[in-house]
Write a protein that holds these residues in place. Structure first.
Motif, PDB file in Angstrom:
ATOM      1  N   VAL A  27       0.875  -1.173   0.000  1.00 39.80           N
ATOM      2  CA  VAL A  27       0.000   0.000   0.000  1.00 39.80           C
ATOM      3  C   VAL A  27       0.911   1.221   0.000  1.00 39.80           C
ATOM      4  O   VAL A  27       1.823   1.320   0.818  1.00 39.80           O
ATOM      5  N   ALA A  28       0.649   2.137  -0.933  1.00 39.43           N
ATOM      6  CA  ALA A  28       1.489   3.321  -1.078  1.00 39.43           C
ATOM      7  C   ALA A  28       0.617   4.548  -1.311  1.00 39.43           C
ATOM      8  O   ALA A  28      -0.529   4.440  -1.737  1.00 39.43           O
ATOM      9  N   ALA A  29       1.170   5.722  -1.014  1.00 41.77           N
ATOM     10  CA  ALA A  29       0.443   6.981  -1.191  1.00 41.77           C
ATOM     11  C   ALA A  29       1.318   7.956  -1.978  1.00 41.77           C
ATOM     12  O   ALA A  29       2.526   8.052  -1.729  1.00 41.77           O
ATOM     13  N   TYR A  30       0.693   8.669  -2.907  1.00 42.37           N
ATOM     14  CA  TYR A  30       1.394   9.556  -3.831  1.00 42.37           C
ATOM     15  C   TYR A  30       0.690  10.901  -3.927  1.00 42.37           C
ATOM     16  O   TYR A  30      -0.483  11.018  -3.582  1.00 42.37           O
ATOM     17  N   VAL A  31       1.414  11.907  -4.455  1.00 42.46           N
ATOM     18  CA  VAL A  31       0.819  13.228  -4.626  1.00 42.46           C
ATOM     19  C   VAL A  31       0.940  13.703  -6.068  1.00 42.46           C
ATOM     20  O   VAL A  31       1.929  13.416  -6.754  1.00 42.46           O
ATOM     21  N   ILE A  32      -0.093  14.419  -6.481  1.00 40.91           N
ATOM     22  CA  ILE A  32      -0.063  15.209  -7.717  1.00 40.91           C
ATOM     23  C   ILE A  32       0.087  16.650  -7.249  1.00 40.91           C
ATOM     24  O   ILE A  32      -0.764  17.166  -6.526  1.00 40.91           O
ATOM     25  N   CYS A  33       1.181  17.260  -7.631  1.00 42.74           N
ATOM     26  CA  CYS A  33       1.444  18.645  -7.245  1.00 42.74           C
ATOM     27  C   CYS A  33       1.747  19.425  -8.520  1.00 42.74           C
ATOM     28  O   CYS A  33       2.653  19.048  -9.271  1.00 42.74           O
ATOM     29  N   THR A  34       0.955  20.464  -8.781  1.00 37.45           N
ATOM     30  CA  THR A  34       1.138  21.263  -9.984  1.00 37.45           C
ATOM     31  C   THR A  34       1.362  22.726  -9.616  1.00 37.45           C
ATOM     32  O   THR A  34       1.070  23.147  -8.507  1.00 37.45           O
ATOM     33  N   ARG A  35       1.876  23.451 -10.590  1.00 39.57           N
ATOM     34  CA  ARG A  35       2.019  24.902 -10.453  1.00 39.57           C
ATOM     35  C   ARG A  35       1.828  25.505 -11.838  1.00 39.57           C
ATOM     36  O   ARG A  35       2.025  24.821 -12.859  1.00 39.57           O
ATOM     37  N   GLU A  36       1.448  26.766 -11.854  1.00 44.04           N
ATOM     38  CA  GLU A  36       1.304  27.468 -13.124  1.00 44.04           C
ATOM     39  C   GLU A  36       2.227  28.673 -13.130  1.00 44.04           C
ATOM     40  O   GLU A  36       2.164  29.524 -12.242  1.00 44.04           O
ATOM     41  N   LEU A  37       3.100  28.714 -14.126  1.00 42.94           N
ATOM     42  CA  LEU A  37       4.028  29.828 -14.309  1.00 42.94           C
ATOM     43  C   LEU A  37       3.907  30.323 -15.740  1.00 42.94           C
ATOM     44  O   LEU A  37       4.074  29.534 -16.679  1.00 42.94           O
ATOM     45  N   SER A  38       3.594  31.588 -15.914  1.00 46.19           N
ATOM     46  CA  SER A  38       3.471  32.199 -17.249  1.00 46.19           C
ATOM     47  C   SER A  38       2.536  31.408 -18.152  1.00 46.19           C
ATOM     48  O   SER A  38       2.816  31.198 -19.333  1.00 46.19           O
ATOM     49  N   GLY A  39       1.432  30.918 -17.593  1.00 43.30           N
ATOM     50  CA  GLY A  39       0.440  30.199 -18.377  1.00 43.30           C
ATOM     51  C   GLY A  39       0.763  28.744 -18.659  1.00 43.30           C
ATOM     52  O   GLY A  39       0.008  28.057 -19.340  1.00 43.30           O
ATOM     53  N   VAL A  40       1.886  28.246 -18.149  1.00 45.00           N
ATOM     54  CA  VAL A  40       2.284  26.852 -18.355  1.00 45.00           C
ATOM     55  C   VAL A  40       2.080  26.093 -17.056  1.00 45.00           C
ATOM     56  O   VAL A  40       2.561  26.516 -16.002  1.00 45.00           O
ATOM     57  N   ILE A  41       1.362  24.968 -17.133  1.00 42.95           N
ATOM     58  CA  ILE A  41       1.159  24.119 -15.958  1.00 42.95           C
ATOM     59  C   ILE A  41       2.288  23.098 -15.898  1.00 42.95           C
ATOM     60  O   ILE A  41       2.537  22.373 -16.870  1.00 42.95           O
ATOM     61  N   ASP A  42       2.980  23.072 -14.765  1.00 42.19           N
ATOM     62  CA  ASP A  42       4.045  22.098 -14.516  1.00 42.19           C
ATOM     63  C   ASP A  42       3.573  21.096 -13.475  1.00 42.19           C
ATOM     64  O   ASP A  42       2.764  21.421 -12.607  1.00 42.19           O
ATOM     65  N   HIS A  81       8.063  19.422 -14.541  1.00 41.38           N
ATOM     66  CA  HIS A  81       7.965  19.168 -15.980  1.00 41.38           C
ATOM     67  C   HIS A  81       6.691  19.803 -16.517  1.00 41.38           C
ATOM     68  O   HIS A  81       5.635  19.704 -15.878  1.00 41.38           O
ATOM     69  N   PRO A  82       6.751  20.422 -17.701  1.00 46.44           N
ATOM     70  CA  PRO A  82       5.515  20.939 -18.300  1.00 46.44           C
ATOM     71  C   PRO A  82       4.528  19.784 -18.508  1.00 46.44           C
ATOM     72  O   PRO A  82       4.892  18.731 -19.048  1.00 46.44           O
ATOM     73  N   LEU A  83       3.314  19.978 -18.042  1.00 47.68           N
ATOM     74  CA  LEU A  83       2.303  18.924 -18.123  1.00 47.68           C
ATOM     75  C   LEU A  83       2.090  18.464 -19.555  1.00 47.68           C
ATOM     76  O   LEU A  83       1.912  17.271 -19.809  1.00 47.68           O
ATOM     77  N   ASP A  84       2.157  19.394 -20.507  1.00 42.19           N
ATOM     78  CA  ASP A  84       1.911  19.011 -21.900  1.00 42.19           C
ATOM     79  C   ASP A  84       3.083  18.256 -22.539  1.00 42.19           C
ATOM     80  O   ASP A  84       2.988  17.819 -23.685  1.00 42.19           O
ATOM     81  N   ARG A  85       4.166  18.049 -21.787  1.00 40.49           N
ATOM     82  CA  ARG A  85       5.313  17.287 -22.311  1.00 40.49           C
ATOM     83  C   ARG A  85       5.549  15.976 -21.563  1.00 40.49           C
ATOM     84  O   ARG A  85       6.514  15.258 -21.841  1.00 40.49           O
ATOM     85  N   VAL A  86       4.694  15.672 -20.614  1.00 38.31           N
ATOM     86  CA  VAL A  86       4.866  14.459 -19.813  1.00 38.31           C
ATOM     87  C   VAL A  86       4.833  13.205 -20.683  1.00 38.31           C
ATOM     88  O   VAL A  86       5.572  12.247 -20.437  1.00 38.31           O
ATOM     89  N   ALA A  87       4.007  13.200 -21.716  1.00 37.83           N
ATOM     90  CA  ALA A  87       3.889  12.027 -22.587  1.00 37.83           C
ATOM     91  C   ALA A  87       5.218  11.667 -23.261  1.00 37.83           C
ATOM     92  O   ALA A  87       5.402  10.528 -23.693  1.00 37.83           O
ATOM     93  N   GLN A  88       6.144  12.614 -23.330  1.00 41.19           N
ATOM     94  CA  GLN A  88       7.446  12.357 -23.956  1.00 41.19           C
ATOM     95  C   GLN A  88       8.483  11.819 -22.972  1.00 41.19           C
ATOM     96  O   GLN A  88       9.575  11.436 -23.374  1.00 41.19           O
TER      97      GLN A  88
END
Length: 158
Positions: free
Chosen positions: A7-22, A122-129
């Motif tokens: 059993v494990a616990a994880y976090v999603i932590c985001t930030r927005e800088l200059s219109g880019v979500i990381d 990491h930019p959210l829109d580049r995670v797939a790479q």
């Protein structure tokens, strides 16, 4: 075949800088072959530990940040078969609890002597790479959809 439950616990932590979500990720290092893949900050619960405490502790250990949990996003359940020493196999069952978190303090740093070796935004829109574990896509899917029952459906690439 030995049965294993983790059993494990994880976090999603985001930030927005200059219109880019990381998104904040930690790079996991496989103890078996040294393979490195990005994952969500988090990890296994200690016996008797609360999942919320686990998520906060692991985020700090792996990234240097203090976080406050905002919301339970969901729980992912996986079953896998892994080879073990001596030709044996393990029947592994993992429960992965995913929370949304916000930063409350600390500074970005890398974990030392742990299961990860690097922490980065990491930019959210580049995670797939990125070379990443499936939990990253699952967590992002939970964060985006916030399913009422908290069950992680099958998600494609982030």
């Amino acid at each position: 075949m030995g049965r294993e439950l983790r059993v494990a616990a994880y976090v999603i932590c985001t930030r927005e800088l200059s219109g880019v979500i990381d998104i904040l990720l930690a790079r996991w290092v496989s103890p078996h072959d040294g393979t490195k893949q990005w994952t969500l900050p988090g990890g296994g619960m200690h016996h008797g530990e609360d999942p919320i405490t686990t998520a906060v502790r692991e985020a700090d250990e792996e990234t240097g940040y203090t976080v406050e949990l905002v919301e339970l996003l969901g729980i992912d359940s996986i079953n896998r078969r892994y080879p073990r020493a001596g030709g044996e196999f393990a029947d592994f069952h993992g429960l992965r609890i995913v929370y949304e978190a916000q930063l409350t303090g600390g500074e970005l740093r890398n974990e030392t002597d742990g299961s990860t070796d690097l922490a980065a935004w990491h930019p959210l829109d580049r995670v797939a790479q990125l070379d990443r574990v499936d939990l990253v896509d699952i967590g992002i899917g939970l964060w985006r959809t916030k399913p009422a029952l908290g069950r992680a459906p099958e998600y494609g690439p982030a």
